[in-house]
Write an enzyme that holds these catalytic residues in place. Structure first.
Site, mmCIF file in Angstrom:
data_model
loop_
_atom_site.group_PDB
_atom_site.id
_atom_site.type_symbol
_atom_site.label_atom_id
_atom_site.label_comp_id
_atom_site.label_asym_id
_atom_site.label_seq_id
_atom_site.Cartn_x
_atom_site.Cartn_y
_atom_site.Cartn_z
ATOM 1 N N ALA A 10 0.561 -1.462 -0.300
ATOM 2 C CA ALA A 10 -0.255 0.052 -0.210
ATOM 3 C C ALA A 10 0.949 1.372 0.130
ATOM 4 C CB ALA A 10 -1.106 -0.275 1.217
ATOM 5 N N ARG A 15 10.372 7.051 -3.136
ATOM 6 C CA ARG A 15 12.136 7.295 -3.465
ATOM 7 C C ARG A 15 11.721 6.380 -4.517
ATOM 8 N NH1 ARG A 15 13.519 3.942 1.643
ATOM 9 N NH2 ARG A 15 11.492 3.367 1.811
ATOM 10 N N GLN A 72 -6.226 -0.453 3.104
ATOM 11 C CA GLN A 72 -5.399 0.663 3.643
ATOM 12 C C GLN A 72 -5.182 1.947 3.785
ATOM 13 O OE1 GLN A 72 -1.353 0.661 3.950
ATOM 14 N NE2 GLN A 72 -0.973 0.372 6.541
ATOM 15 N N TYR A 386 -2.241 -2.808 -49.946
ATOM 16 C CA TYR A 386 -2.844 -1.527 -49.625
ATOM 17 C C TYR A 386 -3.150 -0.533 -50.598
ATOM 18 C CZ TYR A 386 -4.589 1.391 -45.988
ATOM 19 O OH TYR A 386 -5.052 3.099 -45.433
ATOM 20 N N ALA A 422 12.607 -8.497 -64.458
ATOM 21 C CA ALA A 422 12.761 -7.365 -63.485
ATOM 22 C C ALA A 422 12.347 -5.842 -63.878
ATOM 23 C CB ALA A 422 14.275 -6.865 -64.164
HETATM 24 C C1 UD1 Z 1 11.111 -2.314 6.126
HETATM 25 C C2 UD1 Z 1 11.534 -2.376 7.723
HETATM 26 C C3 UD1 Z 1 12.402 -2.786 7.838
HETATM 27 C C4 UD1 Z 1 13.321 -3.868 7.010
HETATM 28 C C5 UD1 Z 1 12.432 -3.308 5.570
HETATM 29 C C6 UD1 Z 1 13.388 -4.879 4.604
HETATM 30 C C7 UD1 Z 1 9.735 -1.749 9.231
HETATM 31 C C8 UD1 Z 1 9.509 -0.460 9.688
HETATM 32 N N1 UD1 Z 1 10.404 -1.538 8.835
HETATM 33 O O1 UD1 Z 1 11.497 -1.029 5.718
HETATM 34 O O2 UD1 Z 1 12.846 -3.226 9.402
HETATM 35 O O3 UD1 Z 1 14.395 -3.827 6.841
HETATM 36 O O4 UD1 Z 1 11.267 -3.368 5.682
HETATM 37 O O5 UD1 Z 1 12.861 -4.455 3.336
HETATM 38 O O6 UD1 Z 1 8.120 -2.091 8.757
HETATM 39 N N2 UD1 Z 1 3.660 -0.530 3.270
HETATM 40 C C9 UD1 Z 1 2.314 -0.451 3.146
HETATM 41 N N3 UD1 Z 1 1.883 0.478 4.357
HETATM 42 C C10 UD1 Z 1 1.610 1.188 5.046
HETATM 43 C C11 UD1 Z 1 3.718 1.188 4.392
HETATM 44 C C12 UD1 Z 1 4.167 0.863 3.753
HETATM 45 O O7 UD1 Z 1 1.524 -1.519 2.366
HETATM 46 O O8 UD1 Z 1 1.481 1.980 5.708
HETATM 47 C C13 UD1 Z 1 3.553 -1.262 2.429
HETATM 48 C C14 UD1 Z 1 5.176 -1.211 1.053
HETATM 49 O O9 UD1 Z 1 4.189 -0.514 0.061
HETATM 50 C C15 UD1 Z 1 6.319 -2.026 1.078
HETATM 51 C C16 UD1 Z 1 6.430 -2.616 2.887
HETATM 52 O O10 UD1 Z 1 5.516 -2.175 3.382
HETATM 53 O O11 UD1 Z 1 5.798 -2.575 0.267
HETATM 54 C C17 UD1 Z 1 7.594 -2.156 2.995
HETATM 55 O O12 UD1 Z 1 7.490 -0.689 2.999
HETATM 56 P P1 UD1 Z 1 8.856 0.569 3.276
HETATM 57 O O13 UD1 Z 1 8.285 1.748 3.339
HETATM 58 O O14 UD1 Z 1 9.765 0.295 1.639
HETATM 59 O O15 UD1 Z 1 9.432 -0.643 4.480
HETATM 60 P P2 UD1 Z 1 11.423 0.439 4.977
HETATM 61 O O16 UD1 Z 1 12.023 1.221 5.416
HETATM 62 O O17 UD1 Z 1 12.304 -0.877 3.516
HETATM 63 CA CA CA Z 2 11.624 -1.623 1.194
#
Ligand code: UD1
Ligand code: CA
Length: 453
Positions: A10, A15, A72, A386, A422
């Protein structure tokens, strides 16, 4: 025993700097999300649940009924995301594997190992970790003196000592379902970021004196998570190497795997050689003992055995056995070249069948035509197919000799054994074994040549 996968997808993926949902960015021809779902199939027994938010409409459309989607809204962190699955899963599954949809390289075996570890763990969950020198912003695993996991600390709150920890949280967890739903409600909001962190469940288990097991993974490549497009390209080349290695282990040769781009799903037979700078999409099937490339692009096509495809483009085309094309041939949709056809440089074939042994050496366009066996298409031959928004057919028989630069004005039939001179402009059907010629050039006047100097 029921095992259900919950994928968190979600997040905005800020980034990535993209208008497009992060989890739908493709890797080797399939969206990131597809790879994760595929790996989870080897352990989950139930339909997966995908938590969607940002770009929910596109993600749902892509998933169709391959997963159950829960929304979510707003996105308040990974713990809050996992909580959304409770409404559809509570009481319906024994184990929940939670993972992030931005970890597309994790293999099925790895999820299986995680599940096996949890099955023999008296505690409420197990998680996957990896030891690496480059932390890539991952959460750090803090261990207790007895070796069990004490906490996961996110990088931005970690102390210098914690930052130095080399064991990282990969982002894959296997929970006893009932414990998870209860724990998720106990997670407190992180005051700095205003989010609920899934990783805080570790501390909850520790507080309850329940052991958390870690599966330490030794393949860092598999744990590449995608937060930026730099990570995306790293994951793409790692996945490409994985796909290429599989083909090589199955008997396909590659001169330079690093410049060989084969999408997930492509089939290639043994003793086929793929030369550098070649791109093959996932809907393509290639048989045995072919030489493909260098510099070739193949989409949605079928190739038989012992063919040579040099520096050419094929889209929706079929080559039977022993066909030789290129350099610089272009086969478009509906091109079907039967056995032993030779098609040389700068030819284009579309919606046409070239019979067994047809030779078409240079600079021709064949569209909406059928050509009988052993016919020769001279250099520069064109089917003028064509006319008034209509594509007209051309039928050429067997053993025909089409002279260089013939214009075949369709609709048109040319009988077996016929010949054209030709430069002939053929507007009427030609009977079998008949020679037709166009207008030969006539001398019209004498020219004065300027003397030099
Ligand atoms: C997260 C982990 C971190 C881990 C890393 C590995 C947490 C707090 N941290 O950090 O410990 O080392 O992944 O990849 O879990 N997402 C949602 N809803 C939200 C927020 C995020 O569905 O509200 C989903 C994102 O779409 C994504 C995943 O959760 O697919 C991870 O979120 P992201 O923000 O990438 O977490 P990281 O900072 O990478
Ligand atoms: Ca991530």
């Amino acid at each position: 025993m029921k095992i259900t996968a919950v994928l968190l997808a979600a997040g905005q993926g800020t980034r990535m700097k993209s208008d497009f949902p992060k989890v739908l960015h493709p890797l080797c021809g399939r969206p990131m999300l597809w790879h994760v779902l595929e790996a989870l199939k080897s352990v989950a027994t139930e339909k997966p649940v995908v938590v969607v938010g940002h770009g929910a409409r596109e993600v749902k459309k892509y998933l169709a009924d391959s997963a159950e989607c829960v929304l979510q809204e707003p996105q308040l962190g990974t713990g809050h995301a996992a909580m959304q699955a409770e409404s559809v899963l509570k009481g319906k599954t024994d184990y929940v594997i939670v993972t992030y949809a931005d970890m597309p390289l994790l293999r099925g075996e790895t999820f299986q190992r995680l599940f096996e570890t949890q099955r023999s763990n008296a505690g409420p969950f197990s998680l996957l970790t990896v030891t690496a020198d480059d932390p890539r912003g991952f959460g750090r695993i803090v261990r207790k003196a007895d070796g069990t996991v004490a906490a996961i600390v996110e990088e931005y709150v970690a102390t210098p000592e914690q930052r130095a920890i080399k064991e990282l949280n990969v982002g894959a967890y296997c929970f006893k379902a009932e414990w998870l739903w209860d724990a998720l409600h106990r997670i407190r909001k992180n005051l700095q970021k205003g989010e609920y962190y899934l990783t805080d469940v570790v501390e909850l288990a520790v507080k309850d004196n329940l052991p958390v097991q870690a599966v330490v993974h030794n393949d860092f490549i598999e744990t590449i998570g995608i937060n930026t497009r730099v990570h995306l390209s790293e994951a793409e080349s790692a996945l490409r190497m994985r796909i290429n290695s599989e083909h090589m282990l199955n008997g396909v040769s590659m001169m330079d795997p690093a410049s060989t781009y084969i999408e997930v799903g492509a089939k290639i037979g043994k003793d086929t050689v793929i030369m550098p700078n070649t791109y093959i999409d996932g809907n393509t099937e290639i048989g045995e003992a072919n030489v493909i490339g260098p510099n070739t692009i193949i989409y949605d096509s079928r190739i038989g055995q012992r063919c040579k495809v040099l520096a050419s483009v094929m889209e929706g085309a079929v080559l039977e056995d022993d066909v030789n094309i290129g350099p610089f041939a272009r086969l478009r949709k509906g091109a079907h070249l039967k056995g032993h056809v030779h098609m040389g440089n700068f030819g284009e074939v579309k919606d046409s069948t070239l019979g067994e042994g047809v030779k078409m050496g240079h600079f021709s366009y064949i569209g909406n035509a059928t050509i009988g066996a052993n016919t020769n298409i001279g250099a520069g031959t064109i089917t003028a197919n064509y006319y008034c928004e209509k594509k007209n057919p051309t039928e050429i028989g067997e053993d025909v000799f089409i002279g260089s630069d013939t214009m075949l004005v369709a609709p048109l039939k040319i009988g077996d054994g016929a010949r054209t001179g030709a430069g002939a402009v053929v507007t009427k059907n030609v009977a079998e074994d008949t020679l037709v010629v166009g207008m030969p050039a006539r001398a019209i006047r004498k020219l004065e040549r300027k003397k030099k100097g």
